[in-house]
Structure formats: structure tokens, C-alpha cells
Design a protein around this motif. Structure first.
Motif, PDB file in Angstrom:
ATOM      1  N   PHE A   1       1.418  10.376   9.024  1.00  0.00           N
ATOM      2  CA  PHE A   1       0.686   9.135   8.752  1.00  0.00           C
ATOM      3  C   PHE A   1       1.078   8.023   9.732  1.00  0.00           C
ATOM      4  CE2 PHE A   1       0.067  11.527   5.048  1.00  0.00           C
ATOM      5  CZ  PHE A   1      -0.814  10.930   4.171  1.00  0.00           C
TER       6      PHE A   1
ATOM      7  N   VAL B   1       3.659  -1.045   3.948  1.00  0.00           N
ATOM      8  CA  VAL B   1       2.969   0.224   3.738  1.00  0.00           C
ATOM      9  C   VAL B   1       4.013   1.319   3.557  1.00  0.00           C
ATOM     10  CG1 VAL B   1       1.369   1.928   4.686  1.00  0.00           C
ATOM     11  CG2 VAL B   1       1.001  -0.510   5.145  1.00  0.00           C
TER      12      VAL B   1
ATOM     13  N   ALA C   1      -4.880  -2.007   5.159  1.00  0.00           N
ATOM     14  CA  ALA C   1      -3.500  -1.789   5.591  1.00  0.00           C
ATOM     15  C   ALA C   1      -2.944  -3.019   6.285  1.00  0.00           C
ATOM     16  CB  ALA C   1      -3.425  -0.571   6.509  1.00  0.00           C
TER      17      ALA C   1
ATOM     18  N   HIS D   1      -1.013   4.733  11.521  1.00  0.00           N
ATOM     19  CA  HIS D   1      -0.679   3.313  11.405  1.00  0.00           C
ATOM     20  C   HIS D   1      -0.271   2.717  12.746  1.00  0.00           C
ATOM     21  CE1 HIS D   1      -1.136   2.619   7.115  1.00  0.00           C
ATOM     22  NE2 HIS D   1      -0.781   3.883   6.959  1.00  0.00           N
TER      23      HIS D   1
ATOM     24  N   LEU E   1       0.845  -1.192   0.000  1.00  0.00           N
ATOM     25  CA  LEU E   1       0.000   0.000   0.000  1.00  0.00           C
ATOM     26  C   LEU E   1       0.882   1.246   0.000  1.00  0.00           C
ATOM     27  CD1 LEU E   1      -2.715   1.488   0.307  1.00  0.00           C
ATOM     28  CD2 LEU E   1      -2.487   1.201   2.795  1.00  0.00           C
ATOM     29  N   TRP E   2       0.748   2.056  -1.041  1.00  0.00           N
ATOM     30  CA  TRP E   2       1.426   3.350  -1.101  1.00  0.00           C
ATOM     31  C   TRP E   2       0.384   4.367  -0.651  1.00  0.00           C
ATOM     32  CZ3 TRP E   2       4.336   5.284  -6.126  1.00  0.00           C
ATOM     33  CH2 TRP E   2       5.128   6.388  -5.797  1.00  0.00           C
ATOM     34  N   HIS E   3       0.403   4.721   0.625  1.00  0.00           N
ATOM     35  CA  HIS E   3      -0.681   5.439   1.278  1.00  0.00           C
ATOM     36  C   HIS E   3      -0.515   6.943   1.071  1.00  0.00           C
ATOM     37  CE1 HIS E   3      -3.569   5.005   4.961  1.00  0.00           C
ATOM     38  NE2 HIS E   3      -4.175   5.395   3.869  1.00  0.00           N
TER      39      HIS E   3
ATOM     40  N   VAL F   1      -5.011   9.594   3.911  1.00  0.00           N
ATOM     41  CA  VAL F   1      -5.842   8.868   4.867  1.00  0.00           C
ATOM     42  C   VAL F   1      -7.281   9.288   4.563  1.00  0.00           C
ATOM     43  CG1 VAL F   1      -6.290   8.340   7.283  1.00  0.00           C
ATOM     44  CG2 VAL F   1      -3.973   8.899   6.553  1.00  0.00           C
TER      45      VAL F   1
ATOM     46  N   THR G   1       5.550  -0.071   8.243  1.00  0.00           N
ATOM     47  CA  THR G   1       5.332   1.204   7.564  1.00  0.00           C
ATOM     48  C   THR G   1       6.639   1.974   7.425  1.00  0.00           C
ATOM     49  OG1 THR G   1       3.054   1.369   8.356  1.00  0.00           O
ATOM     50  CG2 THR G   1       4.118   3.414   7.692  1.00  0.00           C
TER      51      THR G   1
ATOM     52  N   GLU H   1     -10.257   0.945   5.530  1.00  0.00           N
ATOM     53  CA  GLU H   1      -8.887   1.376   5.248  1.00  0.00           C
ATOM     54  C   GLU H   1      -7.893   0.654   6.159  1.00  0.00           C
ATOM     55  OE1 GLU H   1      -7.076   5.751   3.976  1.00  0.00           O
ATOM     56  OE2 GLU H   1      -8.835   5.631   5.269  1.00  0.00           O
TER      57      GLU H   1
ATOM     58  N   VAL I   1       4.203   5.424   3.415  1.00  0.00           N
ATOM     59  CA  VAL I   1       3.448   6.658   3.634  1.00  0.00           C
ATOM     60  C   VAL I   1       4.300   7.847   3.205  1.00  0.00           C
ATOM     61  CG1 VAL I   1       2.065   5.693   5.496  1.00  0.00           C
ATOM     62  CG2 VAL I   1       4.218   6.831   6.048  1.00  0.00           C
TER      63      VAL I   1
END
Length: 397
Positions: free
Chosen positions: A169, A162, A156, A173, A119-121, A124, A182, A152, A164
Motif C-alpha cells: 500500500f 493513514v 487520504a 500512498h 484512515l485505516w486503509h 485500495v 502513512t 480515494e 495501511v
């Protein structure tokens, strides 16, 4: 390693990462969603490039302001994205800018077929909706935000890793208990694709902007923005004695709001749809001052990518945005101006614009500082190294 990078929005720097990974010898497929209307990057393979570009949602259009229909569309696009990934069978998938309903369906399918993804967050989304709920005073939006956050967080937790884009962020998380996997990698913009151009360029001449001072906004206008501030800013600049044209490059309901307010306030407005990516340097180069909008409640959980493109273009930047936002720090380091996104800031913002437009050498120096900062901050090699490591580790899982 075969990598599939899905950037739902089709932004420029995600495509640049795909090109860099392909250049390093990886088999790369880059996909985006044609149904989502936004400014797109260079999404076609160039001569000599080995990567492939694909799209989902071809022939559709996201109903951004019709909630039920939009959710249905996004769920259906989740199935299409999952089929797309299963068809390609990559060693690992990197997913960015994807709506939560789409993400949930994709994550569920990939969990069943045991394909790893990262996941390239970029946003949010629950925070964005909750912020909007605060301005709308509607319990419906608060309920939607709570449901979105559950989804969401679930996604994650299913991701192998992940990424961020800002330290803010990480607290989210940590609350979701996904902070151990992350990593923070700030966004960038493609220096080689967006470069400074002459103020009087072909695009400016074609749109009759070569002999008029302009305030320019190019990019998405959505829940995190207050489009009316653009019109009020242009009106205040005019009222302080500096003729100016407001140029807004955008499509959708917010563009209609801008047009209506410009008519009411008597603002000289040039409203244009999203332009082809190949002319983006000329579009941005046509702005004497480039404007960024971000609502106060968006704060540290959204980093407007348009700011990064503005820096590459080498123009002065005015940010009506929260001071704690990561992009606000970049604007200030480039000698731009950052003020709260509120009506109370308009007079000061207009004064800064008028002073800058009256002092051409200073404006040119601020523009050079913008480009210099972009060259200092947006080196691709280091970011690509980190993504390569993260994707390889995820693939091994």
C-alpha cells in the motif's frame, strides 16, 4: 481521549481494538454499518465493558449489484456517518472498510467542522475495481475506477494519518503524496474469541457435518474472488476418490453462483447464511480444510481477514490466491498450500486436499501449526500501542 472507531463492515478485530483502547481508559464508541451484509464480530458490550456500540444504516440493505442505487445509498450513509461523528464529538475518529462515496462525504463534513480522523486503509478500492474491469473488458468499470481513485486519494490527503495493512500500500500512498503520514500495521485476528474446537462440535452436529469430510469457505465473496473455483475444487476432490462436502457460509449473488455451479457439476453443497459470531469457532472447526479465495489481480492490495480467522481456528488452509499476497505467506508458514487462483491449479489443489484427508496425524499437525503461528503473530498489545500513539497525535492536530 474520546475515540470513535467506525468499521463499516463490522469485523472482529476492529472491535477487539476498541475493547483494548477502552480497557486502557479511553472513552470509546465503536460503530458499524448495519446495511452492509457480512460476517460480523462481537458488536455488543459485554458485562463490565465501558465502551458503546452503535450502528448506521439500520433498516437498509446495500444493493451490491445495482451500481447507481448503491452509490446513492453510500452517499447517503456518508451523511449519516458524518452526523453520527458530529453527535459524538470524539477527539479523533478511526475509519476502516468504508466505501469511497461514504468516505468522501464524511471527510468533507469533518473538514468543515474541523474534526480530525485517521484512515485505516484496508483495501485500495480503485485497484479492486480496475482489476474487475480487466476481467469484464468494460470501459465503464475503468472509468469508475479512475473516479474512485481520485476520491480515494482526496480522502487520504484529508486524513490526519493513514494506517495501511501491508507494505504494498505504501507505493500507492507515495504516488498520492501521502506516504509521509502513512504507517504499516498488519491485520490480526482475536485469539481469545476464535479458538480451536473439537471437529465434532454442536454446530457441526446440528448441520449434519460431524460425520462427513468438509471443504469450508466462510466469508465475503465479491469482486476479488472467483466463487466457481470452490465448486470445481470439490468436484476434483471427489473425482480423485475422496468423498467431500463443500460448505459455503455466505450471502448474496455469489452464493447463487455457487449453488448453480454445484448443481451443474453434481457437487454435495451445504450453503448457509452468515452465522452468529459466537458460533464462528465451531463453524470453522467443522471444516477439515478451510479455503481462501483471492483473484490474481488483487495481489498485494488486499489481505483476506478470513485467513487470519482460519489460522486462529487451528485448521489446515488451502489458499487459491496470489503468492505475493501477505496472507499467502502466512498460509505457507503454517504448512498450508498456496496455488494461483486459476482452473489450472485445481488438480494440484485437489491432490493436496486428498493427501491431507488421508493422513489424519499430518492434518492435525498442520492445524496445530496454524494456531501456533496465529499466537506468534497476533499479539494485540503491540498493535494497540501503535494505534494509541497515532490516534493521540491526530487528536492533537
Amino acid at each position: 481521549m474520546k475515540v470513535l472507531i467506525h468499521d463499516y463492515a463490522g469485523h472482529p478485530f476492529q472491535a477487539q481494538l476498541s475493547r483494548e483502547l477502552s480497557r486502557r481508559g479511553h472513552d470509546v464508541v465503536h460503530s458499524s454499518c448495519a446495511a452492509y451484509s457480512s460476517g460480523k464480530g462481537k458488536l455488543t458490550a459485554q458485562p463490565g465493558e465501558r465502551l458503546r456500540f452503535e450502528q448506521i444504516g439500520v433498516g437498509a440493505s446495500i444493493a451490491k449489484m445495482r451500481f447507481r442505487r448503491r452509490v446513492f445509498q453510500e452517499l447517503r450513509l456518508g451523511l449519516e456517518l458524518a452526523r453520527h461523528i458530529r453527535r459524538e464529538r470524539p477527539d479523533v475518529t478511526l475509519v476502516a472498510n468504508t466505501p469511497v462515496p461514504t468516505l468522501i462525504v464524511m471527510a468533507a463534513v469533518l473538514m468543515v467542522v474541523r474534526l480530525p480522523w485517521v484512515l485505516w486503509h484496508q483495501d485500495v478500492q480503485a485497484v479492486a475495481i480496475r482489476s474487475f474491469a480487466g476481467t469484464q473488458l468494460s470501459p465503464v468499470y475503468r472509468w469508475v475506477a479512475a473516479v474512485i481513485e481520485v476520491g480515494e486519494r482526496w480522502c487520504a490527503r484529508r486524513a490526519a494519518a493513514v494506517v495501511v495493512i501491508a507494505e504494498g500500500f505504501v507505493d500507492v500512498h507515495r504516488r498520492w503524496r501521502t506516504d509521509a503520514k502513512t504507517e504499516v500495521i498488519p491485520n490480526w485476528a482475536p485469539l481469545d474469541e476464535i479458538a480451536p474446537v473439537e471437529r465434532k462440535n454442536d454446530w457441526a452436529v446440528d448441520h449434519r457435518l460431524d460425520d462427513v469430510r468438509t471443504l469450508l469457505y466462510s466469508g465475503t465473496l465479491g469482486l476479488k474472488h472467483n466463487p466457481g473455483l470452490l465448486v470445481k475444487l470439490a468436484r476434483a476432490v471427489e473425482d480423485q476418490g475422496t468423498p467431500v462436502r463443500l460448505v459455503v457460509v455466505n450471502e448474496g449473488p455469489a452464493a447463487e453462483v455457487v449453488a448453480q455451479e454445484a448443481q451443474q457439476l453434481g457437487v454435495d453443497l451445504e450453503l448457509l447464511p452468515f452465522q452468529p459470531y459466537e458460533v464462528l469457532p465451531q463453524v470453522l472447526g467443522s471444516g477439515d480444510v478451510l479455503v481462501v479465495l483471492l483473484e490474481q489481480t488483487a495481489g498485494e492490495f488486499s489481505v483476506p481477514s478470513k485467513t487470519l480467522s482460519y489460522l486462529c481456528a487451528g485448521r489446515p488452509i488451502l489458499g487459491l490466491m496470489p503468492a505475493e499476497n501477505l496472507a499467502a505467506g502466512l498460509v505457507e508458514r503454517a504448512d498450508g498450500k498456496v496455488l494461483p487462483p486459476a482452473d489450472e491449479s485445481i488438480a494440484e489443489a485437489a491432490g493436496w486436499v486428498c493427501d491431507l484427508l488421508a493422513d489424519r496425524p499430518r492434518a492435525e499437525e498442520v492445524g496445530r501449526r496454524s494456531r501456533s503461528l496465529a499466537e506468534e503473530e497476533f499479539a494485540l498489545d503491540g498493535c494497540a500501542d501503535r494505534f494509541e500513539t497515532i490516534l493521540a497525535a491526530a487528536a492533537r492536530q
